[in-house]
Design an enzyme around this catalytic site. Structure first.
Site, PDB file in Angstrom:
ATOM      1  N   GLY A  29       0.861  -1.201   0.123  1.00 14.46           N
ATOM      2  CA  GLY A  29      -0.151  -0.147   0.100  1.00 14.46           C
ATOM      3  C   GLY A  29       0.891   1.182   0.133  1.00 14.46           C
ATOM      4  O   GLY A  29       2.102   1.331  -0.266  1.00 14.46           O
ATOM      5  N   ASN A  30       0.223   2.343   0.266  1.00 13.64           N
ATOM      6  CA  ASN A  30       0.944   3.551   0.426  1.00 13.64           C
ATOM      7  C   ASN A  30       0.062   4.696   1.200  1.00 13.64           C
ATOM      8  O   ASN A  30      -0.853   4.016   1.892  1.00 13.64           O
ATOM      9  CB  ASN A  30       0.977   4.184  -1.200  1.00 13.64           C
ATOM     10  N   LYS A  31       0.924   5.613   1.546  1.00 12.59           N
ATOM     11  CA  LYS A  31       0.302   6.623   2.679  1.00 12.59           C
ATOM     12  C   LYS A  31      -0.945   7.531   2.467  1.00 12.59           C
ATOM     13  O   LYS A  31      -1.040   8.279   3.342  1.00 12.59           O
ATOM     14  CB  LYS A  31       1.680   7.316   3.137  1.00 12.59           C
ATOM     15  N   SER A  32      -1.270   7.306   1.122  1.00 14.20           N
ATOM     16  CA  SER A  32      -2.320   8.367   0.913  1.00 14.20           C
ATOM     17  C   SER A  32      -3.493   8.124   2.069  1.00 14.20           C
ATOM     18  O   SER A  32      -3.857   7.115   2.142  1.00 14.20           O
ATOM     19  CB  SER A  32      -2.751   8.038  -0.402  1.00 14.20           C
ATOM     20  N   ALA A  96      -4.088   7.630  -5.308  1.00 16.54           N
ATOM     21  CA  ALA A  96      -2.656   7.594  -5.306  1.00 16.54           C
ATOM     22  C   ALA A  96      -2.383   5.985  -5.835  1.00 16.54           C
ATOM     23  O   ALA A  96      -2.855   5.103  -5.188  1.00 16.54           O
ATOM     24  CB  ALA A  96      -1.847   7.500  -3.877  1.00 16.54           C
TER      25      ALA A  96
END
Ligand code: C5P
Length: 236
Positions: A29-32, A96
């Site tokens: 995943g990512n931090k969005s 994102a």
């Protein structure tokens, strides 16, 4: 944004960070946080638009008056977005999207082995949805306005702007909302999850960049107002 300036318009917004599964319980995943995308949905609704919000998991509640379509992966986001794009006057790609996904998804949980080799994750490229949206802009909807987002870092501000201008031309979208991440600052800390944002909005038509700083809702209002102005010009 001003009340009514997007009345009768269908605005498609994507938000949040996609999750790319490795196995039934794990993902990349990512931090969005999805906050900027949700703020854009609220601003577009306040401006009178009908809003479709296609969203990955969010840290904040989406507006109840938007048509909500939850997704998780980039490929799900792609399918939902390309389908909804057919009737959209405006598309804002605030999500994102993971550039890569695991090449295979293990059907069972990947096991920890005390004596075996460390697992290796092979990644494959995800399609660039924004580029596809620009390429597929339908003949009967040449007026469709497509907005991309970018978080740029550079050795200096001029460097970051040159890079962002190149990205705008490469992607071919009408507007590119660039998060300004300056040198020496913790970029991801500054952009992700925060309630404030500082952006520069670049236009493909060559008009001067527009700066906006403030709460994500204030930034969203500036973006929505600029969109309304561009739509007005296009339909003249
Ligand atoms: O190239 P970069 O990831 O910086 O571009 C960001 C923009 O492109 C965002 O608007 C994002 O939503 C979109 N994007 C996309 N599909 C991808 C990667 C990014 O639509 N696979």
């Amino acid at each position: 944004a001003e009340p009514g300036e997007l009345a009768g318009r269908h605005v498609l917004i994507t938000a949040g960070g996609t999750r790319e599964p490795l196995d039934p319980v794990r993902y990349l995943g990512n931090k969005s946080s999805g906050k900027q995308g949700v703020a854009l949905a609220e601003a577009a609704l306040a401006a009178g638009a009908q809003v479709t919000l296609i969203h990955a998991p969010l840290d904040v509640a989406p507006p109840a008056t938007a048509r909500l379509q939850p997704i998780e992966t980039a490929l799900e986001l792609r399918a939902a977005t390309l389908a909804a794009a057919a009737t959209a006057d405006v598309i804002i790609m605030a999500a994102a999207v993971a550039d890569f996904r695991p090449a295979t998804i293990s059907t069972g949980k990947i096991k920890k082995r005390d004596h075996g080799e460390d697992p290796v994750i092979t990644l494959v490229r995800n399609p660039d949805i924004l580029v596809e949206l620009v390429a597929h802009r339908s003949a009967q909807n040449q007026q469709q306005l497509i907005v991309g987002f970018a978080a740029e870092t550079g050795d200096d501000e001029a460097d970051a702007r040159t890079y962002a201008q190149a990205k705008l031309r490469r992607k071919g979208c009408d507007l590119l909302v660039v998060n300004e991440v300056g040198p020496g600052e913790s970029g991801s800390e500054r952009v992700f999850g925060q309630d404030n944002n500082h952006v520069e909005i670049l236009s493909l038509d060559g008009s001067s960049p527009v700066q906006s700083a403030g709460s994500k809702r204030q930034v969203a209002d500036v973006v929505v107002h600029l969109i309304a102005q561009k739509l007005g010009k296009n339909s003249q």
